[in-house]
Write a protein that holds these residues in place. Structure first.
Motif, short mmCIF file in Angstrom:
data_model
loop_
_atom_site.label_atom_id
_atom_site.label_comp_id
_atom_site.label_asym_id
_atom_site.label_seq_id
_atom_site.Cartn_x
_atom_site.Cartn_y
_atom_site.Cartn_z
N SER A 563 0.89 -1.20 0.03
CA SER A 563 0.00 0.06 -0.14
C SER A 563 0.72 1.16 0.12
N THR A 564 2.23 1.05 0.74
CA THR A 564 2.90 2.20 0.50
C THR A 564 3.76 2.18 -0.82
N GLY A 565 3.57 1.28 -1.92
CA GLY A 565 4.22 1.37 -2.91
C GLY A 565 5.87 1.42 -3.04
N ARG A 566 6.39 0.75 -1.71
CA ARG A 566 7.95 1.08 -1.75
C ARG A 566 8.48 -0.11 -2.66
N CYS A 597 3.77 10.75 -2.25
CA CYS A 597 2.51 10.52 -3.08
C CYS A 597 1.42 11.31 -2.79
N ASP A 598 0.68 11.98 -4.14
CA ASP A 598 -0.50 12.90 -3.78
C ASP A 598 -1.46 12.20 -3.39
N ASP A 640 16.54 9.16 -12.64
CA ASP A 640 15.92 7.96 -13.23
C ASP A 640 15.18 6.98 -12.42
N ALA A 641 15.91 6.81 -11.60
CA ALA A 641 15.22 5.95 -10.22
C ALA A 641 13.81 6.20 -9.91
N LEU A 642 13.68 7.52 -9.36
CA LEU A 642 12.84 8.13 -8.88
C LEU A 642 11.43 8.07 -9.83
N ALA A 643 11.91 8.59 -11.27
CA ALA A 643 10.86 8.45 -12.12
C ALA A 643 10.31 7.10 -12.39
N ALA A 644 10.94 6.16 -12.36
CA ALA A 644 10.65 4.76 -12.68
C ALA A 644 9.37 4.39 -11.30
N HIS A 649 4.29 3.25 -8.73
CA HIS A 649 3.44 3.56 -7.54
C HIS A 649 2.22 4.01 -8.11
N ALA A 650 2.20 4.79 -9.47
CA ALA A 650 0.85 5.11 -10.11
C ALA A 650 0.33 3.83 -10.71
N ASP A 651 0.94 3.06 -10.89
CA ASP A 651 0.23 1.89 -11.57
C ASP A 651 -0.36 0.87 -10.42
N PHE A 652 0.21 1.03 -9.45
CA PHE A 652 -0.33 0.33 -8.18
C PHE A 652 -1.59 0.78 -7.70
N HIS A 653 -1.76 2.24 -7.56
CA HIS A 653 -3.05 2.96 -7.48
C HIS A 653 -3.99 2.61 -8.50
#
Length: 699
Positions: A563-566, A597-598, A640-644, A649-653
């Motif tokens: 749920s935290t998408g880590r 995350c917003d 680069d890593a943060l963008a990925a 994380h967006a896919d998770f939501h």
């Protein structure tokens, strides 16, 4: 020599009819003295049709022998040959005076010249990371290495580029390169004759007006000038070379004797024919002379060069008078230079195609073939035969293109004098080939550390059968060693022949190669940094004094987003136990390696190991010789890593929202793919001149 672009040309016979045999030739060299205008001179589009184009082919003299002579400090006047097993692969010019030529046997060469200096090429042997010069290398256990010659070749090419920054350099082979002098010559022309930079106000056609008459030229000291009207007796093979990289046929060494010394700079009565292209050739000759002298003084290698209006003619002219010389082919000299030449000695006009042309038209020289019209040649040999038609007239529109610095593949190969009949015999050669690949890849990565192959491939062949191969991904590792490469090679070997070699075989050739070599992205270059386990405290694991080493990517499991998408990577449970953390120990975490995350308002982090390791921007790679990471590269990798991570994380939501919106009562639609219809492959047949270069069909 590359084919022309296939476009039509205005240089056509005056009649569409043709004559069988040696009839009167058409005088159709009608593009040798075009009108050169201010537009030509001032244009920035310097293509193959530029009337001031100048191309050179520079060839190192007996290159392999010269490399060994320089390496060993041998007097250049001494006869030197390079040996590979029992044959010679390079013969320097002093040795050729004794009648020694390539592919002679060593014992025969020593009979002709008892004082002959014989050097065997370097070879790889199992257990050595680098090739060496052994006293009696055995083809049954050793493999030839050309690495020294490749390195020296790169030095020569680099000197071409440094000596001609605005020119174009194309490596043609290990010992020769094409050089496009058009742009640097244009720059020098405008420096020497500044009045050409401005169109005169009274020019009748403005920028399309012809240039004023050229100044007189002094060819003294610039090299050998091919005469416009050559002597009646001329060596038949002069100017034609179809040999390989290390030493021209002996007849070229004697070509100079057929020409009088007055050829150097002699133009005779043709001075009144001087053109602006001749001026361009003379300037290019000065530049070429300077570069060749730099190579001789700094590297110790002598070279020969040919200068002409295109690549085809430059290649022919380079062999006109050797060694340590350069030859200039003026446009006015092209017709009489080509006409008496046996056309089958021109590259790509020998073999099947040359034989077919000779038999079809009962001809033997270029002049004989000039009697054949373009229509007739295309009717017999297809539309692509326009290439033959143009080459015979000295027309070649292929460009000089610098090849990419990196290579897409690397190959180490061994033809086996004794076939491999047992599976266990293959591992010896795998290690020998792995040593060559390791050396070449490490050398390539010295200039570009981001280079890395996508896969490693093993090829084997039995007799004259088709190669069989297996390949696998080649994951990044910091230290490329023989053991690493051999480990992958051994695995592929087992897959190809089986661990015990249950099926009888006789393998006569083994090849190990890297494929898909390219430049890694910034995030890939130090990807191991994102996969590194956190080192344990000293001496905690089973009383060991050393911290456990980081595990490669293949041993790490990707944890699915919570749920935290880590999106971190964690060791497997058995590995996790090997790296306990001291009680109460706190790891500094840099918020630059995270984002908020917003939607869930959670702070999402990169892996713990990364945050702990990369908090220090001056972190260095391990003690095996890694380079310090710059802050700029760290920032790029982190972004680069943060963008990925944000995308994941967006896919998770999105997946959560989609699952919540689904109505379980609605039956799922099953979409079946449309049936595919297999199309039969149509056999393609080569037509025109292509059929003379195609492979023989299997019987």
């Amino acid at each position: 020599m590359a084919c022309s672009d296939g476009t039509s040309t205005s240089s056509k016979p005056s009649s569409k009819s043709y004559w069988k045999g040696r009839a009167k030739a058409h005088d159709d060299f009608d593009d040798l003295n075009p009108t050169i205008t201010y537009r030509h001179l001032l244009s920035n589009n310097l293509g193959p049709r530029d009337p001031l184009r100048v191309i050179a082919l520079c060839d190192s003299d007996a290159f392999y022998a010269a490399c060994e002579q320089v390496r060993l400090g041998i007097d250049p006047a001494l006869p030197v040959v390079v040996q590979q097993w029992d044959s010679l692969i390079a013969v320097n010019y002093p040795a050729r005076k004794y009648g020694i030529s390539r592919m002679d046997k060593v014992r025969d060469a020593k009979k002709r010249c008892p004082d002959l200096v014989v050097v065997h090429v370097a070879t790889y042997r199992e257990g050595d990371a680098e090739p060496g010069y052994w006293e009696n290398p055995d083809t049954l256990t050793h493999k030839v290495s050309l690495d020294h010659y490749r390195r020296e070749s790169m030095k020569v090419i680099q000197m071409f580029k440094e000596g001609l920054p605005s020119g174009e350099v194309e490596k043609a082979s290990i010992d020769e390169a094409f050089i496009d002098f058009t742009r640097p010559v244009r720059e020098e022309l405008l420096k020497r004759y500044p009045y050409l930079a401005t169109v005169p106000p009274d020019a009748p056609n403005g920028i399309d007006s012809p240039l004023p008459p050229p100044p007189p030229i002094s060819w003294d000291g610039l090299g050998t000038i091919v005469p416009v009207r050559p002597p009646k007796e001329r060596p038949k093979d002069q100017g034609v070379s179809d040999d390989g990289a290390n030493g021209e046929p002996a007849e070229h060494a004697g070509a100079a004797s057929a020409q009088s010394d007055s050829d150097d700079g002699a133009v005779e009565e043709e001075d009144e024919l001087t053109t602006w292209h001749d001026v361009a050739l003379s300037i290019a000759a000065e530049l070429m002379l300077r570069i060749r002298e730099d190579i001789r003084t700094k590297l110790g290698y002598t070279t020969s060069a040919g200068l002409a209006r295109n690549k085809f003619l430059a290649k022919l002219t380079a062999s006109y008078k050797k060694p340590m010389n350069q030859t200039i082919l003026r446009n006015a000299a092209i017709p009489n230079y080509l006409r008496p030449m046996p056309f089958q000695k021109i590259r790509f006009l020998g073999g099947k195609l040359g034989k077919a042309l000779a038999e079809e038209y009962d001809v033997s020289t270029v002049g004989d073939l000039l009697t054949i019209s373009l229509d007739e040649m295309q009717r017999k040999f297809g539309e692509d035969s326009i290439w033959v038609y143009e080459i015979l007239r000295g027309i070649d529109r292929s460009e000089v293109k610098e090849k990419p610095a990196g290579t897409k593949s690397m190959l180490a190969s061994k033809n086996l004098p004794q076939p491999i009949t047992k599976a266990t015999q293959g591992y010896h050669w795998i290690r020998v080939l792995a040593a060559e690949l390791a050396l070449r890849l490490n050398e390539a990565r010295e200039g570009n550390p981001a280079l890395w192959p996508k896969s490693i491939v093993l090829h084997i062949r039995q007799g004259y059968e088709t190669f069989r191969s297996k390949q696998t991904a080649f994951p990044f590792t910091r230290n490329v060693t023989v053991d690493v490469i051999a480990g992958f090679g051994d695995k592929l070997w087992k897959e190809l022949v089986g661990p015990g070699g249950s099926t009888p075989f006789k393998i006569t050739n083994v090849q190990l190669s890297f494929a898909g070599i390219g430049t890694m992205e910034a995030g890939q270059r130090t990807i191991e940094g994102f996969l590194t386990s956190r080192p344990s405290s000293e001496g905690e694991h089973n009383g060991s004094a050393a911290a456990p080493t980081a595990k490669p990517a293949s041993t790490m499991k990707r944890r699915r987003s919570s749920s935290t998408g880590r999106a971190s990577r964690e060791p497997e449970s058995s590995e996790r136990a090997t790296a306990p953390v001291e009680p109460g120990a706190k790891t500094k975490r840099d918020e630059r390696f995270s984002f908020v995350c917003d939607k869930c308002e959670q702070r999402i982090w990169l892996s713990d190991a990364d945050a702990a390791r990369d908090a220090n921007t001056s972190a260095k790679s391990d003690a095996d010789g890694g380079q310090e990471l710059s802050a700029a590269l760290d920032d790029a990798i982190r972004e680069d890593a943060l963008a990925a991570l944000r995308r994941e994380h967006a896919d998770f939501h999105f997946a959560q929202e989609l699952a919540a919106s689904m109505d379980e009562s609605v039956p799922k639609r099953v979409i079946r793919p449309a049936p595919t219809v297999k199309k039969k492959k149509q056999k393609t047949t080569n037509e025109g001149i292509a059929r003379f270069f195609g492979k023989k069909p299997k019987e």
